[in-house]
Scaffold this active site. Structure first.
Site, PDB file in Angstrom:
ATOM      1  N   HIS A 200      12.151  -5.353   6.358  1.00 46.36           N
ATOM      2  CA  HIS A 200      11.830  -4.438   7.613  1.00 46.36           C
ATOM      3  C   HIS A 200      10.858  -4.855   8.415  1.00 46.36           C
ATOM      4  O   HIS A 200      10.577  -4.771   9.536  1.00 46.36           O
ATOM      5  CB  HIS A 200      11.121  -3.039   6.970  1.00 46.36           C
ATOM      6  CG  HIS A 200      10.988  -1.846   7.745  1.00 46.36           C
ATOM      7  ND1 HIS A 200      11.820  -1.487   8.841  1.00 46.36           N
ATOM      8  CD2 HIS A 200       9.721  -1.621   8.431  1.00 46.36           C
ATOM      9  CE1 HIS A 200      11.351  -0.526   9.584  1.00 46.36           C
ATOM     10  NE2 HIS A 200      10.229  -0.434   9.148  1.00 46.36           N
TER      11      HIS A 200
ATOM     12  N   LYS B  15      12.465   6.316  23.381  1.00 46.01           N
ATOM     13  CA  LYS B  15      11.943   7.774  22.651  1.00 46.01           C
ATOM     14  C   LYS B  15      10.617   8.056  23.164  1.00 46.01           C
ATOM     15  O   LYS B  15       9.723   7.250  22.975  1.00 46.01           O
ATOM     16  CB  LYS B  15      12.190   7.749  21.327  1.00 46.01           C
ATOM     17  CG  LYS B  15      13.562   7.116  20.599  1.00 46.01           C
ATOM     18  CD  LYS B  15      13.506   7.018  19.198  1.00 46.01           C
ATOM     19  CE  LYS B  15      12.762   6.110  18.518  1.00 46.01           C
ATOM     20  NZ  LYS B  15      12.704   5.961  17.283  1.00 46.01           N
TER      21      LYS B  15
ATOM     22  N   ARG C  76       7.953  11.734  22.977  1.00 43.28           N
ATOM     23  CA  ARG C  76       7.328  13.022  22.692  1.00 43.28           C
ATOM     24  C   ARG C  76       6.230  13.495  23.569  1.00 43.28           C
ATOM     25  O   ARG C  76       5.233  13.021  23.323  1.00 43.28           O
ATOM     26  CB  ARG C  76       7.357  13.084  20.996  1.00 43.28           C
ATOM     27  CG  ARG C  76       6.739  14.535  20.849  1.00 43.28           C
ATOM     28  CD  ARG C  76       6.934  14.770  19.354  1.00 43.28           C
ATOM     29  NE  ARG C  76       7.904  15.012  18.718  1.00 43.28           N
ATOM     30  CZ  ARG C  76       8.282  13.815  17.708  1.00 43.28           C
ATOM     31  NH1 ARG C  76       7.366  12.875  17.626  1.00 43.28           N
ATOM     32  NH2 ARG C  76       9.441  13.952  16.993  1.00 43.28           N
TER      33      ARG C  76
ATOM     34  N   ASP D  54      17.709   5.792   7.015  1.00 42.36           N
ATOM     35  CA  ASP D  54      17.117   6.966   5.807  1.00 42.36           C
ATOM     36  C   ASP D  54      17.566   8.282   6.150  1.00 42.36           C
ATOM     37  O   ASP D  54      18.758   8.492   5.495  1.00 42.36           O
ATOM     38  CB  ASP D  54      15.675   6.834   6.016  1.00 42.36           C
ATOM     39  CG  ASP D  54      15.012   7.413   4.661  1.00 42.36           C
ATOM     40  OD1 ASP D  54      15.598   7.866   4.075  1.00 42.36           O
ATOM     41  OD2 ASP D  54      13.634   7.206   4.334  1.00 42.36           O
TER      42      ASP D  54
END
Length: 343
Positions: free
Chosen positions: A159, A223, A225, A253
């Site tokens: 990762h 992305k 928010r 996941d």
């Protein structure tokens, strides 16, 4: 003596012993022994077969209180040994199996112990964000590898590549890119393809895949928010209208972000959305989300075995990393370079 065969009851002193014997036992090629933990037995058997080898015999036991017991059933003195074990769910059990197998091999005088860890668990816990009071779990696990006598680690698509520096022994991080390139080239026409990075952090991986596929166009999902507690807004940077989109990533996941990305791409006019993910963690509601999503196909490797629900999902297809691992094991045993297996 431990009982042989697939005995499930061994309780002379209030303990339970469960054993697993591979179908092929100790047909070692030279002085190589390949052992498997319980997390990816099918993959280990496939690797051993490609090496014209058999899995070396070991027994994994569980006492009545849950403690794990390990026994090596062969002479490994002076041998080059490999343990294939992904530390996937249940991560603690599989990690402990790996540690005990390595310690048993060290105490049995194996000359070298290589841990082949297709999926390295705890890799997402590799830093202290804003100096929060949390452990750097990836470092803790890497220290455990050193403590039991493991001489080398081979893993796939870490990762974070910085984790290689956590180990006190050589750690080779290989990539599934070559397998993905081969599969995409076989199943898709490159004339209408675009590679889409699922986030800004995945741009390097996506750009590399686009390059190896002949310089395909690249798009990025941004992305945001803007307001707390409101859902993410996904903006598409690049042209995907009428295109077949390939989303590469290292881990899937709960699949929430990927499913939202697929919907955003379809809303932007994409004709097809396929995801190529190395490690199918697929926890919680992941399978249900994928089944009900705009994703046309999810291609994963067998670094983590699929659950029964995952195997039943018609949108999920598995490609094997066994050829890649077997080539790397052969090269490590022969003290050859691994760079030839990379794109």
């Amino acid at each position: 003596m431990w009982p042989s065969g697939k005995a499930t009851g061994f309780d002379p002193v209030m303990r339970r012993f469960e054993s697993y014997h591979p179908s092929q036992i100790n047909m070692s090629n030279g002085m190589i022994d390949i052992f498997s933990g319980s997390s990816c037995i099918d993959l280990s058997n496939e690797v051993a077969k490609l090496l014209h080898n058999g899995l070396s015999s070991r027994e994994l036991g569980t006492f009545s209180d849950g403690e794990i017991q390990v026994e090596i059933n062969e002479n490994v003195r002076g041998h080059d040994t490999f343990i294939i074990q992904s530390t996937c769910f249940p991560a603690d059990k599989h990690l402990m199996e790996l540690m005990l197998l390595a310690d048993a091999l060290k105490r049995s005088s194996a000359s070298k112990i290589t841990a082949v860890v297709p999926y390295f668990g705890y890799a997402r816990q590799d830093r202290r964000v804003r100096s929060s009071r949390v452990p750097i779990s990836a470092k803790v696990v890497s220290d455990m590898f050193s403590s039991v006598g493991i001489n080398r680690v081979l893993t796939l698509d870490l990762h974070s590549e910085t984790i290689q520096g956590f180990f006190d022994m050589p750690a080779d991080n290989i990539y599934a890119t070559k397998l993905i390139v081969e599969d995409v080239s076989k199943n898709y026409s490159q004339e209408n393809l675009v590679i889409v990075s699922p986030d800004v952090g995945g741009v390097v991986r996506s750009r590399a895949l686009a390059k190896y596929l002949g310089g395909l166009d690249l798009a990025i999902i941004d992305k945001r928010r803007d307001v707390a507690n409101e859902s993410e807004v996904m903006n598409i940077i690049g042209n995907v209208e009428g295109k077949e989109c390939i989303l590469p990533d290292d881990i899937i996941d709960t699949a929430g972000t990927l499913c939202n990305a697929a919907k955003a791409l379809k809303d932007a006019g994409a004709s097809k959305v396929s995801a190529y993910i190395t490690h199918p963690v697929l926890s919680g509601p992941a399978i249900e989300r994928i089944s009900n999503s705009e994703i046309d196909e999810l291609v994963v490797t067998n670094s983590i075995p699929l659950t029964q629900d995952g195997q039943k999902c018609s949108k999920i297809r598995v490609i094997s990393i066994a050829p890649l691992l077997s080539e790397c094991i052969k090269r490590l045993s022969n003290e050859e370079s691994l760079s030839a297996v990379f794109l």
